[in-house]
Write an enzyme that holds these catalytic residues in place. Structure first.
Site, short mmCIF file in Angstrom:
data_model
loop_
_atom_site.label_atom_id
_atom_site.label_comp_id
_atom_site.label_asym_id
_atom_site.label_seq_id
_atom_site.Cartn_x
_atom_site.Cartn_y
_atom_site.Cartn_z
N THR A 229 -4.62 -26.29 -17.83
CA THR A 229 -4.13 -25.31 -18.79
C THR A 229 -2.90 -25.93 -19.45
OG1 THR A 229 -2.54 -24.34 -17.26
CG2 THR A 229 -4.79 -23.44 -17.20
N ILE B 280 -10.94 -22.47 -11.28
CA ILE B 280 -11.19 -21.78 -10.01
C ILE B 280 -11.88 -20.43 -10.24
CG2 ILE B 280 -9.38 -22.92 -8.64
CD1 ILE B 280 -7.65 -20.35 -9.04
N ALA C 120 -3.18 -23.52 -7.53
CA ALA C 120 -3.53 -23.16 -8.92
C ALA C 120 -3.20 -21.70 -9.19
CB ALA C 120 -5.03 -23.40 -9.14
N THR D 97 -7.15 -15.62 -12.93
CA THR D 97 -6.92 -16.86 -12.16
C THR D 97 -6.33 -16.54 -10.78
OG1 THR D 97 -6.75 -18.41 -13.97
CG2 THR D 97 -5.45 -18.92 -12.03
N THR E 124 4.78 -16.84 -3.42
CA THR E 124 6.14 -16.77 -3.96
C THR E 124 6.96 -15.66 -3.30
OG1 THR E 124 7.32 -16.11 -5.97
CG2 THR E 124 5.07 -15.41 -5.82
N ASP E 125 8.28 -15.80 -3.35
CA ASP E 125 9.15 -14.73 -2.87
C ASP E 125 9.09 -13.50 -3.78
OD1 ASP E 125 10.51 -15.83 -5.06
OD2 ASP E 125 12.41 -16.17 -4.01
N GLU E 126 8.55 -13.70 -5.00
CA GLU E 126 8.60 -12.60 -5.98
C GLU E 126 7.72 -11.41 -5.57
OE1 GLU E 126 8.70 -13.85 -10.08
OE2 GLU E 126 9.45 -15.83 -9.52
N TYR F 276 2.93 -11.11 -12.99
CA TYR F 276 2.82 -12.34 -12.20
C TYR F 276 2.92 -12.02 -10.71
CZ TYR F 276 4.44 -16.52 -9.71
OH TYR F 276 4.60 -17.53 -8.78
N LYS G 225 0.09 -12.32 -7.66
CA LYS G 225 0.28 -13.17 -6.47
C LYS G 225 0.21 -12.31 -5.21
CE LYS G 225 1.08 -17.04 -6.22
NZ LYS G 225 0.20 -18.25 -6.20
N GLY H 268 12.03 -5.61 -16.98
CA GLY H 268 11.77 -5.53 -15.53
C GLY H 268 12.36 -6.70 -14.76
N HIS H 269 13.39 -7.32 -15.30
CA HIS H 269 13.96 -8.55 -14.72
C HIS H 269 14.47 -8.32 -13.28
CE1 HIS H 269 16.80 -12.19 -15.74
NE2 HIS H 269 16.04 -12.40 -14.69
P1 NAD Z 1 2.45 -24.71 -12.70
O1 NAD Z 1 2.30 -23.62 -13.71
O2 NAD Z 1 3.35 -25.87 -12.98
O3 NAD Z 1 1.03 -25.33 -12.33
C1 NAD Z 1 -0.11 -24.54 -12.17
C2 NAD Z 1 -1.33 -25.47 -12.20
O4 NAD Z 1 -2.50 -24.67 -11.99
C3 NAD Z 1 -1.51 -26.19 -13.54
O5 NAD Z 1 -1.79 -27.56 -13.33
C4 NAD Z 1 -2.72 -25.48 -14.17
O6 NAD Z 1 -3.48 -26.32 -15.03
C5 NAD Z 1 -3.49 -25.05 -12.93
N1 NAD Z 1 -4.36 -23.88 -13.20
C6 NAD Z 1 -4.01 -22.73 -13.81
N2 NAD Z 1 -5.09 -21.91 -13.90
C7 NAD Z 1 -6.11 -22.57 -13.31
C8 NAD Z 1 -7.48 -22.25 -13.07
N3 NAD Z 1 -8.00 -21.08 -13.50
N4 NAD Z 1 -8.25 -23.14 -12.43
C9 NAD Z 1 -7.76 -24.34 -12.01
N5 NAD Z 1 -6.46 -24.71 -12.22
C10 NAD Z 1 -5.66 -23.83 -12.87
O7 NAD Z 1 2.89 -23.97 -11.37
P2 NAD Z 1 3.88 -24.43 -10.22
O8 NAD Z 1 5.26 -24.05 -10.58
O9 NAD Z 1 3.56 -25.80 -9.80
O10 NAD Z 1 3.42 -23.42 -9.06
C11 NAD Z 1 2.34 -23.75 -8.18
C12 NAD Z 1 2.12 -22.61 -7.21
O11 NAD Z 1 3.33 -22.35 -6.51
C13 NAD Z 1 1.71 -21.30 -7.87
O12 NAD Z 1 0.74 -20.69 -7.06
C14 NAD Z 1 3.01 -20.49 -7.89
O13 NAD Z 1 2.73 -19.11 -7.83
C15 NAD Z 1 3.67 -20.97 -6.62
N6 NAD Z 1 5.15 -20.91 -6.61
C16 NAD Z 1 5.87 -21.48 -7.62
C17 NAD Z 1 7.25 -21.45 -7.56
C18 NAD Z 1 8.11 -22.09 -8.62
O14 NAD Z 1 9.35 -21.98 -8.57
N7 NAD Z 1 7.55 -22.81 -9.57
C19 NAD Z 1 7.90 -20.85 -6.46
C20 NAD Z 1 7.12 -20.29 -5.44
C21 NAD Z 1 5.73 -20.34 -5.53
P1 TYD Z 2 12.31 -18.60 -14.36
O1 TYD Z 2 12.58 -20.06 -14.33
O2 TYD Z 2 11.43 -18.05 -15.43
O3 TYD Z 2 11.78 -18.22 -12.89
P2 TYD Z 2 11.49 -16.75 -12.26
O4 TYD Z 2 11.56 -15.73 -13.31
O5 TYD Z 2 10.13 -16.91 -11.72
O6 TYD Z 2 12.54 -16.58 -11.20
O7 TYD Z 2 13.70 -17.85 -14.46
C1 TYD Z 2 14.72 -18.03 -13.50
C2 TYD Z 2 15.86 -17.12 -13.87
O8 TYD Z 2 16.40 -17.55 -15.13
C3 TYD Z 2 15.44 -15.68 -14.09
O9 TYD Z 2 16.46 -14.81 -13.60
C4 TYD Z 2 15.31 -15.54 -15.59
C5 TYD Z 2 16.36 -16.51 -16.11
N1 TYD Z 2 16.04 -17.14 -17.40
C6 TYD Z 2 16.99 -17.12 -18.45
O10 TYD Z 2 18.10 -16.57 -18.32
N2 TYD Z 2 16.65 -17.72 -19.64
C7 TYD Z 2 15.44 -18.32 -19.83
O11 TYD Z 2 15.20 -18.84 -20.94
C8 TYD Z 2 14.51 -18.34 -18.74
C9 TYD Z 2 13.16 -19.01 -18.91
C10 TYD Z 2 14.85 -17.74 -17.55
#
Ligand code: NAD
Ligand code: TYD
Length: 345
Positions: free
Chosen positions: A38, A62, A84, A102, A127-129, A153, A157, A278-279
């Site tokens: 994606t 998936i 994913a 997804t 995620t913790d969210e 989101y 999850k 909803g932040h």
């Molecule tokens: P990302 O958005 O960077 O990567 C997601 C990947 O999934 C991409 O490569 C995308 O192409 C693939 N994907 C999306 N839809 C798909 C589908 N239908 N089929 C196959 N592949 C698909 O995400 P990330 O930040 O690397 O997060 C990875 C995982 O970790 C996620 O499940 C997310 O919920 C979880 N997570 C992320 C964070 C964070 O801070 N980024 C924190 C906690 C948990």
């Molecule tokens: P983000 O990286 O989107 O992660 P998440 O919402 O999953 O925690 O955002 C992290 C924090 O930063 C969140 O409180 C929202 C804030 N934020 C901004 O203030 N400006 C921005 O442009 C973005 C993308 C996030």
């Protein structure tokens, strides 16, 4: 004994860092990276491992139940590590549909196929969210915190976590879940706050801080997340959930000032913008269980990790410039075309 791992979403931020970590640590493990590519998937994230004989990439969705099943059976997978997902909260507010298909249906397809193909070990990345939002004085989330997701989101999850638990309890699928706090580090797509702010500042642009800038996140360096998943897939107890975090809570304002300092910019580059609907105010993780039971704790301090991350973005300008311009999406077509690539030797 070597493992044959299906990593879903391995072309994304955390998945690509995890693949690199596992391939270098375990020379007898094979990894099949299954990813739809994606907007968030980028094979340039894995350029340095694409010639590794233990690595192969398959493009696919998936949500495609038959394809998922074919790959899991044909590749003789014995462990699924499921990253994913649609992962960006702001996108889930604008268009929730892909988050539901997804994150919920895609996860369910994987669970069904894991069960059908011999009760395959399954680790689900969450995620913790899913736990909702904390007030400033609330204790941190832990494995017993009730679910209270508040964005499309986090709701999607949460649904996927419930399905994983259901498959463990109802069908004895050998599954584990980890719920992790916000990650940062190399190869993070510059829509998330840290890479967005770093790259904007490197380009001389302002950084959009939502609301009053006092929302709190608990930051974990991505390689520490890879190490936590490594211990869970090897030593984690089946049926259990593990909370992972950086023990490093920061307000967005604090974070922004640190990034300004590391990029040599001043506070005039901050632009306070309308808050996200909803932040969630605060996330924090209690990591006692994974520390006591599996011996994992974060190794990289926030100061060190942020410094390394800013350096990485400074040294990898072509990577993020390609991402910001959309050029990166041509990499796959140019290098692979629309076909399954590489056979595991
Ligand atoms: P990302 O958005 O960077 O990567 C997601 C990947 O999934 C991409 O490569 C995308 O192409 C693939 N994907 C999306 N839809 C798909 C589908 N239908 N089929 C196959 N592949 C698909 O995400 P990330 O930040 O690397 O997060 C990875 C995982 O970790 C996620 O499940 C997310 O919920 C979880 N997570 C992320 C964070 C964070 O801070 N980024 C924190 C906690 C948990
Ligand atoms: P983000 O990286 O989107 O992660 P998440 O919402 O999953 O925690 O955002 C992290 C924090 O930063 C969140 O409180 C929202 C804030 N934020 C901004 O203030 N400006 C921005 O442009 C973005 C993308 C996030």
């Amino acid at each position: 004994m070597g493992k044959n791992i299906l990593v879903t979403g391995g072309a994304g931020f955390i998945g690509s860092n995890f693949i690199r970590y596992i391939l270098s640590k375990y020379p007898d493990y094979k990894i099949c990276n299954f990813d739809l590519l994606t907007y968030a998937g980028n094979l340039e994230n894995l350029k340095d491992v694409e010639d590794n004989p233990n690595y192969k990439f398959i493009k696919g969705d998936i949500r495609d139940e038959k394809l998922v099943d074919d790959i899991i059976s044909q590749e003789k997978i014995d462990l699924i590590v499921h990253f994913a997902a649609e992962s960006h909260v702001d996108r889930s507010i604008l268009n929730p549909d892909d988050f539901i298909t997804t994150n919920v249906i895609g996860t369910h397809n994987l669970l069904k196929s894991a069960l059908k193909n011999g009760n395959i070990r399954f680790h689900h990345i969450s995620t913790d969210e899913v736990f909702g939002s904390l007030s400033p004085k609330d204790p941190a989330f832990n494995e017993n915190t009730s679910y209270d997701p508040r964005s499309p989101y986090s709701a999607s999850k949460a649904a996927s976590d419930h399905l994983v638990r259901a498959y463990y309890h109802t069908f004895n699928l050998p599954a584990t879940i980890s719920n992790c706090s916000n990650n940062y580090g190399p190869f993070q797509f510059p829509e998330k706050v840290i890479p967005l702010f770093i790259t904007n500042l490197l380009e001389g642009k302002k950084v959009p801080l939502y609301g009053d800038g006092m929302n709190v996140r608990d930051w974990l360096y991505v390689e520490d997340h890879a190490k936590a998943i490594d211990v869970i897939i090897h030593k984690g107890k089946i049926g259990e959930t593990y909370c992972i975090g950086g023990n490093s809570e920061k307000t967005n304002k604090e974070l922004t000032y640190k990034i300004l300092a590391l990029t040599g910019k001043g506070e005039e580059m901050i632009e306070f913008v309308k808050d996200r609907p909803g932040h969630d105010r605060r996330y924090a993780m209690d990591t006692t269980k994974i520390k006591n039971e599996l011996g994992w704790q974060p190794e990289v301090s926030f100061e060190e990790g942020l410094k390394k991350t800013v350096e990485w973005y400074k040294n990898n300008e072509s990577w993020w410039k390609n991402v910001k311009s959309g050029e990166y999406q041509k990499y796959y077509e140019a290098n692979y075309g629309n076909k399954i690539v590489k056979n595991i030797s």
